[in-house]
Design an enzyme around this catalytic site. Structure first.
Site, PDB file in Angstrom:
ATOM      1  N   SER A   1      42.991  41.677  42.773  1.00  0.00           N
ATOM      2  CA  SER A   1      41.541  41.675  42.526  1.00  0.00           C
ATOM      3  C   SER A   1      40.917  43.012  42.925  1.00  0.00           C
ATOM      4  O   SER A   1      41.451  43.740  43.772  1.00  0.00           O
ATOM      5  CB  SER A   1      40.870  40.559  43.335  1.00  0.00           C
ATOM      6  OG  SER A   1      41.426  39.311  42.986  1.00  0.00           O
TER       7      SER A   1
HETATM    8  N1  SAM Z   1      44.775  37.312  45.869  1.00  0.00           N
HETATM    9  C1  SAM Z   1      45.534  38.181  45.022  1.00  0.00           C
HETATM   10  C2  SAM Z   1      45.699  39.554  45.584  1.00  0.00           C
HETATM   11  O1  SAM Z   1      45.141  39.879  46.640  1.00  0.00           O
HETATM   12  O2  SAM Z   1      46.450  40.332  44.965  1.00  0.00           O
HETATM   13  C3  SAM Z   1      45.041  38.222  43.600  1.00  0.00           C
HETATM   14  C4  SAM Z   1      45.298  36.949  42.920  1.00  0.00           C
HETATM   15  S1  SAM Z   1      45.442  36.969  41.179  1.00  0.00           S
HETATM   16  C5  SAM Z   1      43.826  37.342  40.685  1.00  0.00           C
HETATM   17  C6  SAM Z   1      45.610  35.205  40.980  1.00  0.00           C
HETATM   18  C7  SAM Z   1      46.951  34.651  41.405  1.00  0.00           C
HETATM   19  O3  SAM Z   1      46.868  33.222  41.391  1.00  0.00           O
HETATM   20  C8  SAM Z   1      48.106  35.010  40.479  1.00  0.00           C
HETATM   21  O4  SAM Z   1      49.121  35.643  41.225  1.00  0.00           O
HETATM   22  C9  SAM Z   1      48.576  33.664  39.935  1.00  0.00           C
HETATM   23  O5  SAM Z   1      49.948  33.576  39.687  1.00  0.00           O
HETATM   24  C10 SAM Z   1      48.136  32.727  41.048  1.00  0.00           C
HETATM   25  N2  SAM Z   1      48.017  31.310  40.667  1.00  0.00           N
HETATM   26  C11 SAM Z   1      47.499  30.756  39.551  1.00  0.00           C
HETATM   27  N3  SAM Z   1      47.571  29.407  39.614  1.00  0.00           N
HETATM   28  C12 SAM Z   1      48.138  29.104  40.813  1.00  0.00           C
HETATM   29  C13 SAM Z   1      48.495  27.879  41.459  1.00  0.00           C
HETATM   30  N4  SAM Z   1      48.276  26.682  40.905  1.00  0.00           N
HETATM   31  N5  SAM Z   1      49.067  27.934  42.684  1.00  0.00           N
HETATM   32  C14 SAM Z   1      49.306  29.149  43.283  1.00  0.00           C
HETATM   33  N6  SAM Z   1      49.003  30.326  42.715  1.00  0.00           N
HETATM   34  C15 SAM Z   1      48.422  30.321  41.493  1.00  0.00           C
END
Ligand code: SAM
Length: 215
Positions: free
Chosen positions: A59
């Site tokens: 993000s």
């Molecule tokens: N917090 C992260 C960082 O600091 O880099 C950015 C997160 S990215 C915008 C969103 C993440 O949520 C992705 O890596 C995606 O694979 C994960 N995601 C989506 N659905 C999910 C779920 N049900 N459980 C765990 N992770 C999930």
């Protein structure tokens, strides 16, 4: 510190956007360049999301700052993050909860969970545990949580996450299908839930049992 000047400039810009001092101090301590793919390190201190593979992103720093600010994180708290991605947001939250607090971060894509674990180790961040699972239903072994931070957008606020918030707890979560809003969810001491919309956002989808389907 390598990239020290770029990091200080980025944090200074966030200060003018009204982000609180404790979040700014934590962001100064977390080297974002260790959480992006090596070829993108030169862009790590630009206030923008960056690709981390598997159609996912780290993000933008201002979004990390806004979510951490809304969560009012403090020493000793037990925190759940859904969506580890690069591990950067988890590392910033880990600074804010200190050595007596802990961040449990859930990621559903195995190579990203591995990427985040390596990044967190390289950054010397010891109070984050990364788990590989569908986090849309929460993480029961370590619940209830003082704070929950969801870094992907849900179709609606998953009920299991509300249930795993402590009385007095706070959650931030992007919600929406066509367009998304960032929600701040508060659970009162008596369990009453309050929801406030904090503005429009753009996040990748929460995919899972209490999220969007995987197709
Ligand atoms: N917090 C992260 C960082 O600091 O880099 C950015 C997160 S990215 C915008 C969103 C993440 O949520 C992705 O890596 C995606 O694979 C994960 N995601 C989506 N659905 C999910 C779920 N049900 N459980 C765990 N992770 C999930």
């Amino acid at each position: 510190m390598e990239f020290g000047q770029e990091s200080a400039k980025l944090v200074d810009n966030l200060r003018y956007q009204g982000i609180g001092k404790k979040v700014l101090d934590a962001m100064l301590l977390v080297p974002r360049h260790l959480f992006v793919p090596t070829q993108l390190r030169g862009e790590a201190y630009i206030d923008t999301p960056l690709p981390i593979g598997y159609n996912q992103t780290i993000s933008a720093p201002h979004m990390v700052a806004i979510m951490c600010d809304l969560l009012d994180l403090g020493e000793g708290q037990n925190v759940l993050e859904v969506g580890t991605g690069s591990g950067y947001n988890a590392a910033v939250m880990a600074e804010l909860v200190g050595r007596t607090g802990h961040v449990y971060s859930v990621e559903r894509i195995a190579p990203l969970a591995g990427f985040a674990k390596n990044n967190l180790m390289d950054a010397g961040c010891a109070n984050v545990t990364v788990m590989l699972e569908d986090g849309s239903g929460g993480d029961f072994p370590h619940s209830p949580y003082d704070r929950i931070c969801v870094t992907c957008a849900a179709p609606e606020i998953p009920q299991p996450l509300i249930e795993q918030l402590k009385p007095g707890g706070l959650m931030v979560i992007p919600v929406g299908v066509a367009s998304q809003q960032l929600y701040l969810v508060k659970k009162d001491a008596d369990g009453t839930i309050h929801k406030e919309i904090k503005g429009g956002v753009v996040f990748v989808p929460l995919v899972g049992r209490f999220g969007f389907s995987d197709d």
